[in-house]
Design a protein around this motif. Structure first.
Motif, PDB file in Angstrom:
ATOM      1  N   GLU A  55       0.702  -1.527   0.165  1.00 34.03           N
ATOM      2  CA  GLU A  55       0.004  -0.173   0.047  1.00 34.03           C
ATOM      3  C   GLU A  55       0.819   1.086   0.443  1.00 34.03           C
ATOM      4  OE1 GLU A  55      -2.767  -0.091   3.265  1.00 34.03           O
ATOM      5  OE2 GLU A  55      -3.831  -1.651   2.636  1.00 34.03           O
ATOM      6  N   GLN A  56       2.368   1.203   0.490  1.00 31.18           N
ATOM      7  CA  GLN A  56       3.045   2.630   0.940  1.00 31.18           C
ATOM      8  C   GLN A  56       3.484   2.483  -0.817  1.00 31.18           C
ATOM      9  OE1 GLN A  56       2.935   4.693   3.317  1.00 31.18           O
ATOM     10  NE2 GLN A  56       1.270   3.873   4.412  1.00 31.18           N
ATOM     11  N   VAL A  57       4.253   1.762  -1.173  1.00 26.59           N
ATOM     12  CA  VAL A  57       4.355   2.283  -2.655  1.00 26.59           C
ATOM     13  C   VAL A  57       3.291   2.550  -3.671  1.00 26.59           C
ATOM     14  CG1 VAL A  57       5.192   0.901  -4.606  1.00 26.59           C
ATOM     15  CG2 VAL A  57       5.710   0.104  -2.101  1.00 26.59           C
ATOM     16  N   PHE A  58       2.247   2.713  -3.145  1.00 31.33           N
ATOM     17  CA  PHE A  58       1.738   2.548  -3.695  1.00 31.33           C
ATOM     18  C   PHE A  58       1.109   4.479  -3.696  1.00 31.33           C
ATOM     19  CE2 PHE A  58       0.468  -0.472  -5.738  1.00 31.33           C
ATOM     20  CZ  PHE A  58       0.450  -1.001  -6.773  1.00 31.33           C
ATOM     21  N   ARG A  59       1.250   4.891  -2.820  1.00 31.31           N
ATOM     22  CA  ARG A  59       0.959   5.565  -1.727  1.00 31.31           C
ATOM     23  C   ARG A  59       1.371   6.853  -2.151  1.00 31.31           C
ATOM     24  NH1 ARG A  59      -3.551   6.298   1.850  1.00 31.31           N
ATOM     25  NH2 ARG A  59      -4.451   5.171   2.595  1.00 31.31           N
ATOM     26  N   ARG A  60       3.280   5.987  -2.357  1.00 33.89           N
ATOM     27  CA  ARG A  60       4.312   7.652  -2.559  1.00 33.89           C
ATOM     28  C   ARG A  60       4.344   7.702  -3.732  1.00 33.89           C
ATOM     29  NH1 ARG A  60      10.556   5.517  -3.215  1.00 33.89           N
ATOM     30  NH2 ARG A  60       9.589   4.098  -4.122  1.00 33.89           N
TER      31      ARG A  60
END
Length: 204
Positions: A55-60
């Motif tokens: 999820e954080q890969v996408f949020r970044r």
């Protein structure tokens, strides 16, 4: 804000690369920690789980991208003469800028995998966090293209988005020539894609 060399950023960068190459299931945490030069405890400390890391890969990437898209769309709100080209530019140009920054093109391959691998949990995450952006653009497209049924409009937007994703990923026959700058190539891509999208969306 994390510095480019921080542990968290190294993990995110390694995850982005491995997810693009091997997919979400194919990239193990052991491979990821080796690529990032960290131990498993660091991944758990910063993210808690592989799912949260994904999820954080996408949020970044997507938080900034969609903020820019909405800001560009908001600038058009007071312009009663705004055109289909204007709205498409607000949707397309920020995405192309992302794809030419750092490993932006690599991230687009990660995004493509999110849909190709039919991960329902990830799709739900993307829908819940970024679906409102697409709804705002779709409402504007519908206003400008009242002759299209809802179903037909959705088909066309889906195909335009597919073309944009393809252009962002760096695949395709059209590659930047050595004597053409990145900025010029990006502008050429944007102009061709916007013209293509206008024709596809507005066709009877």
């Amino acid at each position: 804000m994390n510095s480019p060399g921080s542990t968290k950023e190294r993990i995110l960068g390694a995850a982005e690369l491995l997810f693009a190459q091997r997919g979400f299931d194919g990239a193990s945490l052991r491979q990821l920690t080796a690529a990032a030069g960290v131990n498993l405890a660091a991944v758990n400390y910063h993210f808690g789980s592989k799912e949260k890391l994904i999820e954080q890969v996408f949020r970044r990437r997507l938080d900034a991208l969609n903020a820019q898209r909405l800001a560009a769309l908001a600038k058009l709100a007071d312009d009663s003469n705004r055109t289909l080209e204007d709205v498409l530019a607000a949707y397309i140009r920020p995405a192309l800028e992302l794809s030419h920054e750092g490993n932006g093109a690599l991230f687009m391959r990660v995004l493509a995998r999110a849909f190709a691998e039919h991960d329902d949990t990830l799709r739900q995450f993307l829908s819940e966090n970024y679906g409102h952006v697409m709804r705002q653009f779709t409402a504007e497209f519908a206003r400008l293209l009242p002759q299209l049924s809802k179903e037909e409009l959705y088909w066309r937007i889906d195909l335009v988005t597919g073309a944009l994703t393809h252009a962002m990923s760096g695949f395709g026959m059209i590659q930047r020539k050595r004597d053409v700058s990145e900025e010029t190539h990006r502008e050429q891509t944007a102009q061709h894609l916007i013209r293509f999208a206008v024709a596809g969306l507005s066709h009877p």
